[in-house]
Structures are given as structure tokens and as C-alpha cells.
Design a protein around this motif. Structure first.
Motif, PDB file in Angstrom:
ATOM      1  N   ASP A  49       0.862  -1.178   0.000  1.00  0.00           N
ATOM      2  CA  ASP A  49       0.000   0.000   0.000  1.00  0.00           C
ATOM      3  C   ASP A  49       0.899   1.229   0.000  1.00  0.00           C
ATOM      4  O   ASP A  49       1.546   1.535   1.001  1.00  0.00           O
ATOM      5  N   LEU A  50       0.941   1.921  -1.138  1.00  0.00           N
ATOM      6  CA  LEU A  50       1.796   3.099  -1.309  1.00  0.00           C
ATOM      7  C   LEU A  50       0.998   4.374  -1.056  1.00  0.00           C
ATOM      8  O   LEU A  50      -0.156   4.470  -1.474  1.00  0.00           O
ATOM      9  N   PHE A  51       1.621   5.355  -0.425  1.00  0.00           N
ATOM     10  CA  PHE A  51       0.933   6.581   0.002  1.00  0.00           C
ATOM     11  C   PHE A  51      -0.234   6.166   0.898  1.00  0.00           C
ATOM     12  O   PHE A  51      -1.375   6.549   0.688  1.00  0.00           O
ATOM     13  N   CYS A  52       0.045   5.344   1.900  1.00  0.00           N
ATOM     14  CA  CYS A  52      -1.006   4.672   2.677  1.00  0.00           C
ATOM     15  C   CYS A  52      -1.822   5.594   3.568  1.00  0.00           C
ATOM     16  O   CYS A  52      -2.921   5.233   3.978  1.00  0.00           O
ATOM     17  N   GLY A  53      -1.315   6.772   3.892  1.00  0.00           N
ATOM     18  CA  GLY A  53      -2.105   7.731   4.669  1.00  0.00           C
ATOM     19  C   GLY A  53      -2.589   7.163   5.988  1.00  0.00           C
ATOM     20  O   GLY A  53      -1.804   6.727   6.815  1.00  0.00           O
ATOM     21  N   THR A  54      -3.913   7.119   6.168  1.00  0.00           N
ATOM     22  CA  THR A  54      -4.509   6.632   7.415  1.00  0.00           C
ATOM     23  C   THR A  54      -4.395   5.118   7.578  1.00  0.00           C
ATOM     24  O   THR A  54      -4.692   4.593   8.641  1.00  0.00           O
ATOM     25  N   GLY A  55      -4.024   4.425   6.505  1.00  0.00           N
ATOM     26  CA  GLY A  55      -3.980   2.963   6.559  1.00  0.00           C
ATOM     27  C   GLY A  55      -5.327   2.326   6.311  1.00  0.00           C
ATOM     28  O   GLY A  55      -5.499   1.122   6.446  1.00  0.00           O
ATOM     29  N   ASN A  56      -6.296   3.120   5.893  1.00  0.00           N
ATOM     30  CA  ASN A  56      -7.648   2.658   5.612  1.00  0.00           C
ATOM     31  C   ASN A  56      -7.636   1.398   4.726  1.00  0.00           C
ATOM     32  O   ASN A  56      -8.287   0.399   5.051  1.00  0.00           O
ATOM     33  N   ILE A  57      -6.887   1.435   3.639  1.00  0.00           N
ATOM     34  CA  ILE A  57      -6.830   0.306   2.699  1.00  0.00           C
ATOM     35  C   ILE A  57      -5.992  -0.834   3.292  1.00  0.00           C
ATOM     36  O   ILE A  57      -6.380  -2.003   3.221  1.00  0.00           O
ATOM     37  N   SER A  58      -4.854  -0.512   3.887  1.00  0.00           N
ATOM     38  CA  SER A  58      -3.995  -1.532   4.509  1.00  0.00           C
ATOM     39  C   SER A  58      -4.766  -2.329   5.547  1.00  0.00           C
ATOM     40  O   SER A  58      -4.704  -3.572   5.575  1.00  0.00           O
ATOM     41  N   LEU A  59      -5.477  -1.620   6.417  1.00  0.00           N
ATOM     42  CA  LEU A  59      -6.214  -2.284   7.490  1.00  0.00           C
ATOM     43  C   LEU A  59      -7.368  -3.116   6.945  1.00  0.00           C
ATOM     44  O   LEU A  59      -7.692  -4.172   7.484  1.00  0.00           O
ATOM     45  N   GLU A  60      -7.958  -2.668   5.853  1.00  0.00           N
ATOM     46  CA  GLU A  60      -9.030  -3.442   5.203  1.00  0.00           C
ATOM     47  C   GLU A  60      -8.491  -4.780   4.688  1.00  0.00           C
ATOM     48  O   GLU A  60      -9.100  -5.831   4.901  1.00  0.00           O
ATOM     49  N   PHE A  61      -7.338  -4.750   4.022  1.00  0.00           N
ATOM     50  CA  PHE A  61      -6.738  -6.000   3.533  1.00  0.00           C
ATOM     51  C   PHE A  61      -6.342  -6.904   4.694  1.00  0.00           C
ATOM     52  O   PHE A  61      -6.546  -8.124   4.640  1.00  0.00           O
ATOM     53  N   ALA A  62      -5.780  -6.335   5.745  1.00  0.00           N
ATOM     54  CA  ALA A  62      -5.386  -7.133   6.913  1.00  0.00           C
ATOM     55  C   ALA A  62      -6.612  -7.762   7.566  1.00  0.00           C
ATOM     56  O   ALA A  62      -6.566  -8.934   7.969  1.00  0.00           O
ATOM     57  N   SER A  63      -7.708  -7.019   7.655  1.00  0.00           N
ATOM     58  CA  SER A  63      -8.944  -7.548   8.219  1.00  0.00           C
ATOM     59  C   SER A  63      -9.456  -8.741   7.422  1.00  0.00           C
ATOM     60  O   SER A  63     -10.077  -9.648   7.968  1.00  0.00           O
ATOM     61  N   ILE A  82      -1.037   3.979  11.943  1.00  0.00           N
ATOM     62  CA  ILE A  82      -1.252   2.628  11.404  1.00  0.00           C
ATOM     63  C   ILE A  82      -0.626   1.584  12.333  1.00  0.00           C
ATOM     64  O   ILE A  82      -1.253   0.563  12.641  1.00  0.00           O
ATOM     65  N   LYS A  83       0.607   1.830  12.774  1.00  0.00           N
ATOM     66  CA  LYS A  83       1.270   0.890  13.699  1.00  0.00           C
ATOM     67  C   LYS A  83       0.429   0.672  14.950  1.00  0.00           C
ATOM     68  O   LYS A  83       0.216  -0.461  15.373  1.00  0.00           O
ATOM     69  N   ASP A  84      -0.043   1.767  15.543  1.00  0.00           N
ATOM     70  CA  ASP A  84      -0.826   1.675  16.775  1.00  0.00           C
ATOM     71  C   ASP A  84      -2.138   0.930  16.548  1.00  0.00           C
ATOM     72  O   ASP A  84      -2.534   0.086  17.350  1.00  0.00           O
ATOM     73  N   THR A  85      -2.814   1.243  15.450  1.00  0.00           N
ATOM     74  CA  THR A  85      -4.092   0.594  15.148  1.00  0.00           C
ATOM     75  C   THR A  85      -3.888  -0.891  14.872  1.00  0.00           C
ATOM     76  O   THR A  85      -4.644  -1.735  15.376  1.00  0.00           O
ATOM     77  N   ALA A  86      -2.869  -1.233  14.090  1.00  0.00           N
ATOM     78  CA  ALA A  86      -2.585  -2.646  13.791  1.00  0.00           C
ATOM     79  C   ALA A  86      -2.258  -3.406  15.080  1.00  0.00           C
ATOM     80  O   ALA A  86      -2.753  -4.524  15.293  1.00  0.00           O
ATOM     81  N   ARG A  87      -1.445  -2.811  15.922  1.00  0.00           N
ATOM     82  CA  ARG A  87      -1.070  -3.457  17.199  1.00  0.00           C
ATOM     83  C   ARG A  87      -2.310  -3.656  18.071  1.00  0.00           C
ATOM     84  O   ARG A  87      -2.529  -4.739  18.617  1.00  0.00           O
ATOM     85  N   GLN A  88      -3.124  -2.642  18.179  1.00  0.00           N
ATOM     86  CA  GLN A  88      -4.326  -2.683  19.020  1.00  0.00           C
ATOM     87  C   GLN A  88      -5.280  -3.797  18.588  1.00  0.00           C
ATOM     88  O   GLN A  88      -5.942  -4.408  19.416  1.00  0.00           O
ATOM     89  N   HIS A  89      -5.331  -4.072  17.282  1.00  0.00           N
ATOM     90  CA  HIS A  89      -6.273  -5.062  16.759  1.00  0.00           C
ATOM     91  C   HIS A  89      -5.588  -6.365  16.327  1.00  0.00           C
ATOM     92  O   HIS A  89      -6.174  -7.167  15.606  1.00  0.00           O
ATOM     93  N   HIS A  90      -4.356  -6.543  16.770  1.00  0.00           N
ATOM     94  CA  HIS A  90      -3.595  -7.784  16.546  1.00  0.00           C
ATOM     95  C   HIS A  90      -3.458  -8.124  15.064  1.00  0.00           C
ATOM     96  O   HIS A  90      -3.596  -9.274  14.658  1.00  0.00           O
ATOM     97  N   LEU A  91      -3.172  -7.111  14.262  1.00  0.00           N
ATOM     98  CA  LEU A  91      -2.946  -7.307  12.825  1.00  0.00           C
ATOM     99  C   LEU A  91      -1.435  -7.350  12.595  1.00  0.00           C
ATOM    100  O   LEU A  91      -0.820  -6.413  12.097  1.00  0.00           O
TER     101      LEU A  91
END
Length: 181
Positions: A49-63, A82-91
Motif C-alpha cells: 500500500d503506497l501513500f497509505c495515509g490513514t492505513g484505511n486500505i492496509s487495514l481493510e486488507f489485513a482484516s 497505522i502501527k498503533d491501530t494494527a497493534r491494538q487489533h492484533h494485525l
């Protein structure tokens, strides 16, 4: 913003207001993932995910159980969110890199099933993105590149271009690497 599918479906994302981003709208993201759902198996894919910004797309794929999601942005604030959100949700499959995307692409050698690029709309180098990705062969056979851009912009002159889907002022241009035998 919310996650629309997978194990975190319905999760509201609340990024800090001061991030230098223009997130993909829920409407456009939902349309994009409806298209992708009919074309790829999300589970086990490798995503960049390039120019990932909020990680909206990254987190969707991880989900949706992507095996690996690499998120690249030049803003440390975006990367930290993104790091904090991924860590919080075990992604655990989400990895982040603070970098200029073009410099990152110069160094990148891994191959991916799907690359998503959502550059700032005023970036004059947007047409270079497909060129670089296909020259460097960063897609696996059958892999796909999706570039989000202004609807007025036309990226169809690249040989791997497949189609453009418009959603108001935003468009997704799809590029595909052939399935070699």
C-alpha cells in the motif's frame, strides 16, 4: 471511516484530524472491494500500500486475512497511527515504512499479489507509478496494481492498463500483470 469486511468488519477508524491525508471514501472503498472480491482471494495475499495515509486500505486488507501488508508513507504521524491501530487489533501482518514512495520503489525487490497507490491528486508523477512497478517487476504473475487518482486524469496509455472505474471526482485505474505459464 470504517472497516467494511473481514474479521474487523464495522470497526470505526478515527485517525487524528491533523494527518496530511485525503482518505478513500467509504463509498469508493466499498465499490473497490466489491470489484476485488470477484477477482481475487484475499486470504494469504501479499499487499503493498503506497501513500497509505490513514492505513484505511492496509487495514481493510489485513482484516480480510492478507498474509502480508506493507504500508508506505512519508508522514511519521500516519505511520504511527497505522502501527498503533494494527497493534491494538492484533494485525501482525501489517508492516510500516516511513519513506518517500519513489525512493522506496527504487530499493524494493519483493513481489506482491496486489499493489495499491493513492498518491496526492496534485502529484505530477502519478503516471510514473505503473511504469516503475512494471519495469521493476514488483507484481507476481496475475498480480494487480490499482492507482487511485482524479477522475479527469487518464492513465490508460500504459500497456498493462485494464480499466478505469469512476466514483465522483475519484477514479481507480486497474493494471494487471499477465499470468505467465
Amino acid at each position: 471511516m470504517r472497516i467494511i469486511g473481514g474479521k474487523l468488519r464495522g470497526l470505526r477508524l478515527n485517525p487524528p484530524k491533523n494527518l496530511p491525508v485525503r482518505p478513500t471514501t467509504d463509498l469508493a472503498k466499498e465499490a473497490l472491494f466489491n470489484i476485488l472480491q470477484n477477482q481475487i482471494e484475499f486470504e494469504g495475499i501479499r499487499v503493498l500500500d503506497l501513500f497509505c495515509g490513514t492505513g484505511n486500505i492496509s487495514l481493510e486488507f489485513a482484516s480480510r486475512e492478507a498474509a502480508q501488508v506493507i504500508s508506505v508513507d512519508r508522514s511519521i504521524h500516519c505511520i504511527n497511527y497505522i502501527k498503533d491501530t494494527a497493534r491494538q487489533h492484533h494485525l501482525d501482518q501489517v508492516k510500516t515504512y516511513k519513506a518517500d514512495v519513489f525512493k522506496y520503489l527504487e530499493m524494493e525487490t519483493d513481489k506482491y499479489d496486489l499493489l495499491f497507490a493513492d498518491p496526492p491528486y496534485d502529484l505530477n508523477r502519478i503516471p510514473e507509478i505503473p511504469k516503475i512497478i512494471f519495469e521493476k517487476e514488483l507484481l507476481l504473475p496475475g498480480g494487480m496494481l490499482i492507482v487511485e487518482h482524479q477522475s479527469l486524469q487518464n492513465l490508460s496509455n500504459h500497456p498493462a492498463f485494464v480499466e478505469q472505474r469512476k466514483y465522483g471526482h475519484s477514479s481507480f485505474s486497474f493494471f494487471k500483470r499477465a499470468n505467465e505459464i
